[in-house]
Design a protein around this motif. Structure first.
Motif, PDB file in Angstrom:
ATOM      1  N   LEU A 147     -10.843  -7.479   7.998  1.00  0.00           N
ATOM      2  CA  LEU A 147      -9.693  -7.551   7.093  1.00  0.00           C
ATOM      3  C   LEU A 147      -9.336  -6.171   6.545  1.00  0.00           C
ATOM      4  O   LEU A 147      -8.152  -5.854   6.362  1.00  0.00           O
ATOM      5  CB  LEU A 147      -9.991  -8.523   5.955  1.00  0.00           C
ATOM      6  N   GLY A 148     -10.347  -5.353   6.288  1.00  0.00           N
ATOM      7  CA  GLY A 148     -10.074  -3.992   5.836  1.00  0.00           C
ATOM      8  C   GLY A 148      -9.346  -3.189   6.895  1.00  0.00           C
ATOM      9  O   GLY A 148      -8.406  -2.435   6.585  1.00  0.00           O
ATOM     10  N   ALA A 149      -9.757  -3.335   8.148  1.00  0.00           N
ATOM     11  CA  ALA A 149      -9.065  -2.642   9.227  1.00  0.00           C
ATOM     12  C   ALA A 149      -7.618  -3.103   9.335  1.00  0.00           C
ATOM     13  O   ALA A 149      -6.708  -2.300   9.584  1.00  0.00           O
ATOM     14  CB  ALA A 149      -9.794  -2.881  10.551  1.00  0.00           C
ATOM     15  N   SER A 150      -7.379  -4.392   9.126  1.00  0.00           N
ATOM     16  CA  SER A 150      -6.018  -4.919   9.179  1.00  0.00           C
ATOM     17  C   SER A 150      -5.138  -4.294   8.101  1.00  0.00           C
ATOM     18  O   SER A 150      -4.002  -3.897   8.358  1.00  0.00           O
ATOM     19  CB  SER A 150      -6.048  -6.443   9.017  1.00  0.00           C
ATOM     20  N   VAL A 151      -5.669  -4.195   6.879  1.00  0.00           N
ATOM     21  CA  VAL A 151      -4.913  -3.548   5.794  1.00  0.00           C
ATOM     22  C   VAL A 151      -4.654  -2.084   6.136  1.00  0.00           C
ATOM     23  O   VAL A 151      -3.536  -1.566   5.955  1.00  0.00           O
ATOM     24  CB  VAL A 151      -5.689  -3.662   4.469  1.00  0.00           C
ATOM     25  N   GLY A 152      -5.669  -1.399   6.656  1.00  0.00           N
ATOM     26  CA  GLY A 152      -5.510   0.011   6.994  1.00  0.00           C
ATOM     27  C   GLY A 152      -4.497   0.240   8.088  1.00  0.00           C
ATOM     28  O   GLY A 152      -3.677   1.172   8.018  1.00  0.00           O
ATOM     29  N   PHE A 153      -4.503  -0.609   9.113  1.00  0.00           N
ATOM     30  CA  PHE A 153      -3.533  -0.455  10.199  1.00  0.00           C
ATOM     31  C   PHE A 153      -2.111  -0.754   9.718  1.00  0.00           C
ATOM     32  O   PHE A 153      -1.151  -0.138  10.170  1.00  0.00           O
ATOM     33  CB  PHE A 153      -3.899  -1.361  11.370  1.00  0.00           C
ATOM     34  N   GLY A 154      -1.974  -1.719   8.811  1.00  0.00           N
ATOM     35  CA  GLY A 154      -0.650  -1.985   8.254  1.00  0.00           C
ATOM     36  C   GLY A 154      -0.133  -0.795   7.471  1.00  0.00           C
ATOM     37  O   GLY A 154       1.041  -0.421   7.575  1.00  0.00           O
ATOM     38  N   PHE A 155      -1.007  -0.177   6.689  1.00  0.00           N
ATOM     39  CA  PHE A 155      -0.640   1.022   5.941  1.00  0.00           C
ATOM     40  C   PHE A 155      -0.227   2.131   6.901  1.00  0.00           C
ATOM     41  O   PHE A 155       0.801   2.805   6.710  1.00  0.00           O
ATOM     42  CB  PHE A 155      -1.823   1.459   5.086  1.00  0.00           C
ATOM     43  N   SER A 212       2.935   5.906  -2.670  1.00  0.00           N
ATOM     44  CA  SER A 212       4.036   6.857  -2.805  1.00  0.00           C
ATOM     45  C   SER A 212       4.379   7.101  -4.270  1.00  0.00           C
ATOM     46  O   SER A 212       4.599   8.249  -4.693  1.00  0.00           O
ATOM     47  CB  SER A 212       5.264   6.350  -2.053  1.00  0.00           C
ATOM     48  N   LEU A 213       4.429   6.035  -5.048  1.00  0.00           N
ATOM     49  CA  LEU A 213       4.746   6.182  -6.467  1.00  0.00           C
ATOM     50  C   LEU A 213       3.666   6.966  -7.206  1.00  0.00           C
ATOM     51  O   LEU A 213       3.959   7.878  -7.991  1.00  0.00           O
ATOM     52  CB  LEU A 213       4.916   4.801  -7.103  1.00  0.00           C
ATOM     53  N   LEU A 214       2.403   6.623  -6.955  1.00  0.00           N
ATOM     54  CA  LEU A 214       1.309   7.305  -7.645  1.00  0.00           C
ATOM     55  C   LEU A 214       1.232   8.779  -7.248  1.00  0.00           C
ATOM     56  O   LEU A 214       1.003   9.652  -8.103  1.00  0.00           O
ATOM     57  CB  LEU A 214      -0.013   6.606  -7.339  1.00  0.00           C
ATOM     58  N   GLU A 215       1.420   9.069  -5.985  1.00  0.00           N
ATOM     59  CA  GLU A 215       1.336  10.457  -5.533  1.00  0.00           C
ATOM     60  C   GLU A 215       2.476  11.297  -6.106  1.00  0.00           C
ATOM     61  O   GLU A 215       2.276  12.462  -6.469  1.00  0.00           O
ATOM     62  CB  GLU A 215       1.358  10.506  -3.999  1.00  0.00           C
ATOM     63  N   SER A 216       3.659  10.723  -6.201  1.00  0.00           N
ATOM     64  CA  SER A 216       4.797  11.474  -6.732  1.00  0.00           C
ATOM     65  C   SER A 216       4.626  11.795  -8.216  1.00  0.00           C
ATOM     66  O   SER A 216       5.100  12.835  -8.691  1.00  0.00           O
ATOM     67  CB  SER A 216       6.091  10.688  -6.511  1.00  0.00           C
ATOM     68  N   TYR A 217       3.931  10.941  -8.954  1.00  0.00           N
ATOM     69  CA  TYR A 217       3.750  11.145 -10.387  1.00  0.00           C
ATOM     70  C   TYR A 217       2.484  11.938 -10.726  1.00  0.00           C
ATOM     71  O   TYR A 217       2.449  12.661 -11.735  1.00  0.00           O
ATOM     72  CB  TYR A 217       3.708   9.800 -11.125  1.00  0.00           C
ATOM     73  N   LEU A 218       1.443  11.797  -9.918  1.00  0.00           N
ATOM     74  CA  LEU A 218       0.144  12.350 -10.291  1.00  0.00           C
ATOM     75  C   LEU A 218      -0.221  13.648  -9.584  1.00  0.00           C
ATOM     76  O   LEU A 218      -1.045  14.415 -10.099  1.00  0.00           O
ATOM     77  CB  LEU A 218      -0.963  11.323 -10.011  1.00  0.00           C
ATOM     78  N   LEU A 219       0.358  13.915  -8.426  1.00  0.00           N
ATOM     79  CA  LEU A 219      -0.079  15.066  -7.635  1.00  0.00           C
ATOM     80  C   LEU A 219       0.905  16.230  -7.712  1.00  0.00           C
ATOM     81  O   LEU A 219       2.116  16.025  -7.733  1.00  0.00           O
ATOM     82  CB  LEU A 219      -0.281  14.651  -6.170  1.00  0.00           C
ATOM     83  N   ARG A 220       0.342  17.427  -7.725  1.00  0.00           N
ATOM     84  CA  ARG A 220       1.108  18.662  -7.675  1.00  0.00           C
ATOM     85  C   ARG A 220       0.462  19.566  -6.641  1.00  0.00           C
ATOM     86  O   ARG A 220      -0.730  19.448  -6.355  1.00  0.00           O
ATOM     87  CB  ARG A 220       1.121  19.354  -9.045  1.00  0.00           C
ATOM     88  N   GLY A 238       0.808  -1.218   0.000  1.00  0.00           N
ATOM     89  CA  GLY A 238       0.000   0.000   0.000  1.00  0.00           C
ATOM     90  C   GLY A 238       0.840   1.267   0.000  1.00  0.00           C
ATOM     91  O   GLY A 238       0.623   2.167  -0.815  1.00  0.00           O
ATOM     92  N   VAL A 239       1.792   1.347   0.901  1.00  0.00           N
ATOM     93  CA  VAL A 239       2.605   2.561   1.003  1.00  0.00           C
ATOM     94  C   VAL A 239       3.477   2.747  -0.234  1.00  0.00           C
ATOM     95  O   VAL A 239       3.612   3.868  -0.754  1.00  0.00           O
ATOM     96  CB  VAL A 239       3.466   2.527   2.282  1.00  0.00           C
ATOM     97  N   LEU A 240       4.068   1.674  -0.746  1.00  0.00           N
ATOM     98  CA  LEU A 240       4.909   1.790  -1.937  1.00  0.00           C
ATOM     99  C   LEU A 240       4.095   2.260  -3.144  1.00  0.00           C
ATOM    100  O   LEU A 240       4.504   3.174  -3.871  1.00  0.00           O
ATOM    101  CB  LEU A 240       5.590   0.453  -2.237  1.00  0.00           C
ATOM    102  N   ALA A 241       2.948   1.627  -3.361  1.00  0.00           N
ATOM    103  CA  ALA A 241       2.123   2.003  -4.505  1.00  0.00           C
ATOM    104  C   ALA A 241       1.607   3.433  -4.372  1.00  0.00           C
ATOM    105  O   ALA A 241       1.628   4.211  -5.336  1.00  0.00           O
ATOM    106  CB  ALA A 241       0.952   1.028  -4.640  1.00  0.00           C
TER     107      ALA A 241
END
Length: 260
Positions: free
Chosen positions: A63-71, A16-24, A11-14
């Protein structure tokens, strides 16, 4: 544990990459961050749970909470590492303060938002595949908005403080020579805004909880996690089979679970 670790790493890797390329830098920056991060976490959740035989809303919430807490855990580690380096050298105090603050608010952030999306995703999905519905899209946009408001609450509180009291800001976006009253008002507005966003998320998640009428009845071994079996199909559970076996009994008065 797999959802926690994958939610953090993938989650964090994906994101980070998308935000660096798409956001200004813009007024829509916070909403863009919310859209990207919530989409990434939802995608990771769907990918990791695609082979589950039972997809009940309660399972999606957990399971969604688990993914969110890991992120949130990996994101916090990144913030803590950044806080270690200050203009005056290394600061362990900044690291500890960052970890404590983000640890306290984590249940009302990423974990809560992905739990909501998980509950909505699982509630409309079948055993074979996930289904993208209008309700899921609206939930995604709503959660992204909560995310944006949470991240941008400092800016919102600053603008409201300037609107109510006047004053100017520094090039870094802080109040220029704030009075004691302005500082207090800013803190109150920021905390109240965060509390309101958290309350909306908690109430939303509460509405997704399994209703008692939808829980499996005692002895109904055919029910999955958080679900129940349709008694009119297969397995001898139909009305005719119950009558043939002498199991057709009138429900007791007040027994709303069985009389529904």
């Amino acid at each position: 544990m797999n959802t926690f670790l994958a939610g953090g790493v993938l989650g964090v890797l994906a994101a980070s990459l998308l935000e660096s390329y798409l956001l200004r830098p813009s007024w829509w920056l916070f909403f863009g961050v919310g859209l990207i991060e919530e989409a990434v976490k939802l995608s990771v959740l769907a990918f990791l749970t695609r082979h589950l035989h039972v997809k009940a809303p309660r399972d999606g919430i957990v399971l969604g909470a688990s993914v969110g807490f890991g992120f949130a855990a990996l994101e916090t580690a990144g913030y803590a590492f950044t806080a270690l380096f200050t203009a005056h050298g290394l600061s362990v105090t900044e690291v500890v303060e960052t970890e404590l603050l983000r640890g306290l608010i984590a249940p009302f952030g990423h974990g809560l938002w992905t739990a909501i999306l998980g509950g909505v995703l699982f509630s409309s999905s079948t055993r074979e595949h996930f289904t993208i519905t209008g309700r899921l899209i609206l939930a995604y946009l709503g959660v992204s908005l909560l995310h944006a408001l949470w991240d941008g609450m400092r800016v919102i509180a600053l603008l409201l403080t300037l609107l109510l009291t006047g004053g100017t800001t520094t090039p870094q976006g802080w109040l220029a020579r704030p009075t004691a009253g302005q500082a207090a008002l800013f803190a109150v507005l920021e905390l109240a805004g965060l509390a309101l966003v958290a309350l909306v998320g908690v109430v939303w998640l509460w509405t997704l909880r399994p209703h008692p009428l939808h829980l499996p009845l005692p002895g109904d071994h055919g029910a999955g996690l958080g679900g129940h079996r349709c008694r009119g199909r297969g397995g001898g559970g139909g009305l005719a089979a119950q009558r043939a076996s002498g199991a057709d009994r009138r429900p007791l008065a007040g027994d709303h679970r069985r009389a529904g």
